[in-house]
Scaffold this active site. Structure first.
Site, PDB file in Angstrom:
ATOM      1  N   ASP A 130     121.509  76.665  73.016  1.00  0.00           N
ATOM      2  CA  ASP A 130     120.757  75.654  73.778  1.00  0.00           C
ATOM      3  C   ASP A 130     121.651  74.588  74.400  1.00  0.00           C
ATOM      4  O   ASP A 130     121.218  73.861  75.291  1.00  0.00           O
ATOM      5  CB  ASP A 130     119.737  74.963  72.860  1.00  0.00           C
ATOM      6  N   ALA A 153     115.989  81.696  71.516  1.00  0.00           N
ATOM      7  CA  ALA A 153     116.731  82.248  70.389  1.00  0.00           C
ATOM      8  C   ALA A 153     117.532  83.510  70.761  1.00  0.00           C
ATOM      9  O   ALA A 153     118.705  83.620  70.379  1.00  0.00           O
ATOM     10  CB  ALA A 153     115.771  82.528  69.237  1.00  0.00           C
ATOM     11  N   GLY A 170     127.061  74.252  63.659  1.00  0.00           N
ATOM     12  CA  GLY A 170     125.659  74.638  63.819  1.00  0.00           C
ATOM     13  C   GLY A 170     125.379  75.991  63.188  1.00  0.00           C
ATOM     14  O   GLY A 170     125.974  77.004  63.577  1.00  0.00           O
ATOM     15  N   GLU A 178     101.117  77.666  71.695  1.00  0.00           N
ATOM     16  CA  GLU A 178     100.988  78.217  70.339  1.00  0.00           C
ATOM     17  C   GLU A 178     100.410  77.171  69.382  1.00  0.00           C
ATOM     18  O   GLU A 178      99.535  77.470  68.573  1.00  0.00           O
ATOM     19  CB  GLU A 178     102.356  78.726  69.857  1.00  0.00           C
ATOM     20  N   GLY A 233     122.451  77.470  63.316  1.00  0.00           N
ATOM     21  CA  GLY A 233     121.190  77.919  63.904  1.00  0.00           C
ATOM     22  C   GLY A 233     121.337  79.355  64.377  1.00  0.00           C
ATOM     23  O   GLY A 233     122.170  80.120  63.871  1.00  0.00           O
TER      24      GLY A 233
HETATM   25  C1  LIG Z   1     109.057  74.567  67.888  1.00  0.00           C
HETATM   26  C2  LIG Z   1     109.987  75.557  68.548  1.00  0.00           C
HETATM   27  C3  LIG Z   1     109.548  76.836  68.819  1.00  0.00           C
HETATM   28  C4  LIG Z   1     110.386  77.748  69.436  1.00  0.00           C
HETATM   29  N1  LIG Z   1     109.919  79.014  69.675  1.00  0.00           N
HETATM   30  C5  LIG Z   1     110.743  79.923  70.217  1.00  0.00           C
HETATM   31  C6  LIG Z   1     110.304  81.259  70.409  1.00  0.00           C
HETATM   32  O1  LIG Z   1     109.150  81.594  70.101  1.00  0.00           O
HETATM   33  N2  LIG Z   1     111.172  82.154  70.925  1.00  0.00           N
HETATM   34  C7  LIG Z   1     112.462  81.795  71.267  1.00  0.00           C
HETATM   35  O2  LIG Z   1     113.220  82.639  71.719  1.00  0.00           O
HETATM   36  N3  LIG Z   1     112.893  80.549  71.106  1.00  0.00           N
HETATM   37  C8  LIG Z   1     112.078  79.606  70.587  1.00  0.00           C
HETATM   38  N4  LIG Z   1     112.517  78.321  70.407  1.00  0.00           N
HETATM   39  C9  LIG Z   1     113.857  77.973  70.881  1.00  0.00           C
HETATM   40  C10 LIG Z   1     114.924  78.432  69.913  1.00  0.00           C
HETATM   41  O3  LIG Z   1     114.610  77.978  68.618  1.00  0.00           O
HETATM   42  C11 LIG Z   1     116.265  77.902  70.381  1.00  0.00           C
HETATM   43  O4  LIG Z   1     116.513  78.384  71.669  1.00  0.00           O
HETATM   44  C12 LIG Z   1     117.378  78.339  69.448  1.00  0.00           C
HETATM   45  O5  LIG Z   1     117.172  77.792  68.180  1.00  0.00           O
HETATM   46  C13 LIG Z   1     118.737  77.911  69.994  1.00  0.00           C
HETATM   47  O6  LIG Z   1     119.714  78.310  69.090  1.00  0.00           O
HETATM   48  P1  LIG Z   1     121.018  77.414  68.895  1.00  0.00           P
HETATM   49  O7  LIG Z   1     121.905  78.156  67.975  1.00  0.00           O
HETATM   50  O8  LIG Z   1     121.545  76.965  70.196  1.00  0.00           O
HETATM   51  O9  LIG Z   1     120.462  76.077  68.191  1.00  0.00           O
HETATM   52  P2  LIG Z   1     119.649  75.913  66.850  1.00  0.00           P
HETATM   53  O10 LIG Z   1     119.084  77.173  66.377  1.00  0.00           O
HETATM   54  O11 LIG Z   1     118.735  74.777  67.106  1.00  0.00           O
HETATM   55  O12 LIG Z   1     120.762  75.470  65.813  1.00  0.00           O
HETATM   56  C14 LIG Z   1     121.482  74.283  65.953  1.00  0.00           C
HETATM   57  C15 LIG Z   1     122.011  73.879  64.594  1.00  0.00           C
HETATM   58  O13 LIG Z   1     122.951  72.825  64.789  1.00  0.00           O
HETATM   59  C16 LIG Z   1     122.757  71.839  63.809  1.00  0.00           C
HETATM   60  N5  LIG Z   1     123.263  70.576  64.359  1.00  0.00           N
HETATM   61  C17 LIG Z   1     122.812  69.879  65.417  1.00  0.00           C
HETATM   62  N6  LIG Z   1     123.552  68.799  65.628  1.00  0.00           N
HETATM   63  C18 LIG Z   1     124.516  68.808  64.682  1.00  0.00           C
HETATM   64  C19 LIG Z   1     125.599  67.934  64.377  1.00  0.00           C
HETATM   65  N7  LIG Z   1     125.851  66.846  65.096  1.00  0.00           N
HETATM   66  N8  LIG Z   1     126.370  68.224  63.316  1.00  0.00           N
HETATM   67  C20 LIG Z   1     126.127  69.335  62.564  1.00  0.00           C
HETATM   68  N9  LIG Z   1     125.133  70.190  62.810  1.00  0.00           N
HETATM   69  C21 LIG Z   1     124.346  69.935  63.866  1.00  0.00           C
HETATM   70  C22 LIG Z   1     121.263  71.844  63.574  1.00  0.00           C
HETATM   71  O14 LIG Z   1     120.957  71.319  62.289  1.00  0.00           O
HETATM   72  C23 LIG Z   1     120.924  73.324  63.692  1.00  0.00           C
HETATM   73  O15 LIG Z   1     120.956  73.975  62.454  1.00  0.00           O
HETATM   74  C24 LIG Z   1     111.702  77.371  69.789  1.00  0.00           C
HETATM   75  C25 LIG Z   1     112.141  76.087  69.507  1.00  0.00           C
HETATM   76  C26 LIG Z   1     111.293  75.180  68.893  1.00  0.00           C
HETATM   77  C27 LIG Z   1     111.786  73.796  68.574  1.00  0.00           C
END
Ligand SMILES: Cc1cc2nc3c(=O)[nH]c(=O)nc-3n(C[C@H](O)[C@H](O)[C@H](O)COP(=O)(O)OP(=O)(O)OC[C@H]3O[C@@H](n4cnc5c(N)ncnc54)[C@H](O)[C@@H]3O)c2cc1C
Length: 437
Positions: free
Chosen positions: A297, A312, A8, A167, A10
């Site tokens: 997440d 995030a 990931g 939003e 992200g």
């Molecule tokens: C529309 C929207 C608005 C948001 N607004 C806010 C905000 O204003 N403020 C805030 O704090 N948070 C916000 N969030 C939440 C925030 O984006 C998440 O909490 C954050 O992205 C979590 O980070 P992460 O690294 O866990 O996952 P992510 O950032 O989602 O990254 C996960 C990554 O894993 C990859 N992935 C998934 N499954 C697989 C797999 N099987 N194989 C390979 N790769 C995979 C995905 O492609 C992605 O790139 C928002 C979310 C959304 C959807």
């Protein structure tokens, strides 16, 4: 060199990779897409404010600056915990240490018809498809003679009164009242409805009452109808049915009611919380698997008896912590348990209107809005992206204009059945229809 695999790219995974860059580890960063996505601004792509390129960035362009980090685009299907291998399409990748940060997906909470008919906003394709769908709905409504079908095309139901629902609803209202009001006839624009539905009696559940009330008032001032304390029972291609039997004819239903971890969380085959997140130890490792970290997440972590939110900053702080933990373990040093330090939360409602809880203060209005702008700009990954976003925001602010009003995705307004009077004979062009041209 120890092999660290990060699943990931992200917020959590990328932060972990960045902190491990230049260190004595061989890092492989995997993601099913080739870009890092700034999800908090997705709703602006969906409402024609920003181009998709301004909120995404190729991971290879980031990773190539980090000598010991290699990016590989691959969908991860599971993890062989016993043999320490990541299972991906096309093969498996061995690891000494694994960081799983694959994020979340939309949760439909058992409303299966919503999975089929509602739209979601999780990735760039969703945002571009939603923008196209809304704009196409206006185009078709301008030609539609049947008043019921026209009303359904011009009704936009947003399910979920959390920050993303708020939003999006606010930004859609401003898109309709600004650029679309100049593009289409006043009669057509007057018919447009945005309905925000939430099962709770208020919006922004995580915020204090005065900020919730402010948000509700501002949304209503923008023309958003709030249907609170209402639960969605069924979604069809042209209507939403609530659990009390009420129906809202609508060709567009956007589901923003919550998230659940991606299927990879289940594929790990480990203990999970009721919301599907993976239980982790206080150092974010899997119980019984000290070489596997789960963050962001996907991870269920309680702090002061409350689960940490899926946001995030939580993911980024966990990514940074895990990198520190890995380096400390290699050096034989101990590290304190993970602790999230909240710097506050904020949500934007429209131009000049936002709510913020920062440094113990509760702010509304212009100041909160300016703070939101600065913060989001600063978190974008690259100077070019920041510049693009800044230019678009300034243009929008000064000229009430959104130039990304492009229908580029397949037309989905025609999908599904009409359950309203579908067989009525064709009518003569109405004066409104002529005016619409
Ligand atoms: C529309 C929207 C608005 C948001 N607004 C806010 C905000 O204003 N403020 C805030 O704090 N948070 C916000 N969030 C939440 C925030 O984006 C998440 O909490 C954050 O992205 C979590 O980070 P992460 O690294 O866990 O996952 P992510 O950032 O989602 O990254 C996960 C990554 O894993 C990859 N992935 C998934 N499954 C697989 C797999 N099987 N194989 C390979 N790769 C995979 C995905 O492609 C992605 O790139 C928002 C979310 C959304 C959807």
């Amino acid at each position: 060199m120890k092999r660290v695999v990060i699943v990931g790219a992200g917020f959590g995974g990328l932060r972990a990779a960045r902190r491990l860059a230049g260190g004595d580890f061989d890092v492989t960063l995997l993601d099913r897409q080739n870009y890092h996505l700034f999800q908090p601004l997705l709703y602006q792509v969906a409402t024609a404010s920003l181009e998709q390129e301004s909120i995404a960035y190729p991971v290879r362009a980031i990773a190539r600056r980090w000598g010991n980090v290699r990016f590989q685009m691959a969908e991860v299907t599971g993890v062989d915990l016993a043999n320490k291998r990541v299972l991906a399409e096309g093969g498996s990748i061995p690891y000494d240490l694994l960081v799983v940060a694959a994020g979340a997906q939309t949760a439909f909470f058992g409303v299966e018809s919503a999975r089929q008919h509602a739209r979601e906003l999780k990735g760039l394709p969703d945002a571009v498809a939603l923008r196209s769908h809304v704009l196409a709905a206006f185009e078709h409504a301008a030609l539609e003679d049947d008043p019921q079908k026209r009303a359904s095309l011009l009704t936009f139901v947003v399910v979920g009164g959390g920050p993303t629902g708020v939003e999006y609803a606010g930004a859609l209202a401003e898109l309709i009242d600004g650029p679309l009001a100049r593009d289409f006839s006043p009669e057509l624009v007057d018919m447009a409805r945005i309905v925000l539905v939430d099962m709770l009696p208020h919006v922004l559940d995580a915020y204090p009452p005065n900020l919730r009330d402010y948000t509700a008032r501002r949304l209503e001032a923008l023309g958003v109808e709030l249907m609170l304390g209402a639960q969605v029972a069924d979604v069809l291609s042209d209507r939403v049915t609530l659990s009390d039997g009420r129906t809202i004819p609508a060709k567009t239903v956007l589901w923003m009611a919550g998230v659940e971890p991606v299927p990879l969380a289940g594929a790990l085959g480990v203990d999970r919380a009721r919301d599907g997140r993976v239980h982790v130890e206080s150092d974010l490792t899997l119980p019984g698997h000290p070489d596997v970290y789960v963050i962001g997440d996907m991870a269920y972590v309680e702090q002061d008896s409350e689960p940490l939110p899926q946001m995030a900053p939580v993911a980024m702080q966990q990514g940074a912590y895990v990198a520190r933990h890995i380096a400390a373990r290699a050096a034989g040093r101990a590290v304190e348990p993970f602790r999230y330090r909240s710097r506050g939360t904020m949500a934007v409602i429209g131009r000049g209107a936002a709510v913020a809880r920062v440094f113990g203060l509760r702010l509304t209005g212009l100041l909160a809005w300016l703070m939101w702008l600065v913060l989001h700009l600063s978190y974008l990954i690259d100077f070019r992206n920041r510049l693009l976003v800044l230019i678009n925001w300034a243009y929008d602010y000064l000229f009430f204009e959104r130039k990304v009003r492009l229908i580029t995705a397949p037309d989905t307004t025609r999908d599904g059945e009409w359950s309203v009077d579908d067989t009525s004979p064709a009518r003569e062009a109405s004066p409104e229809r002529v005016a619409a041209f």
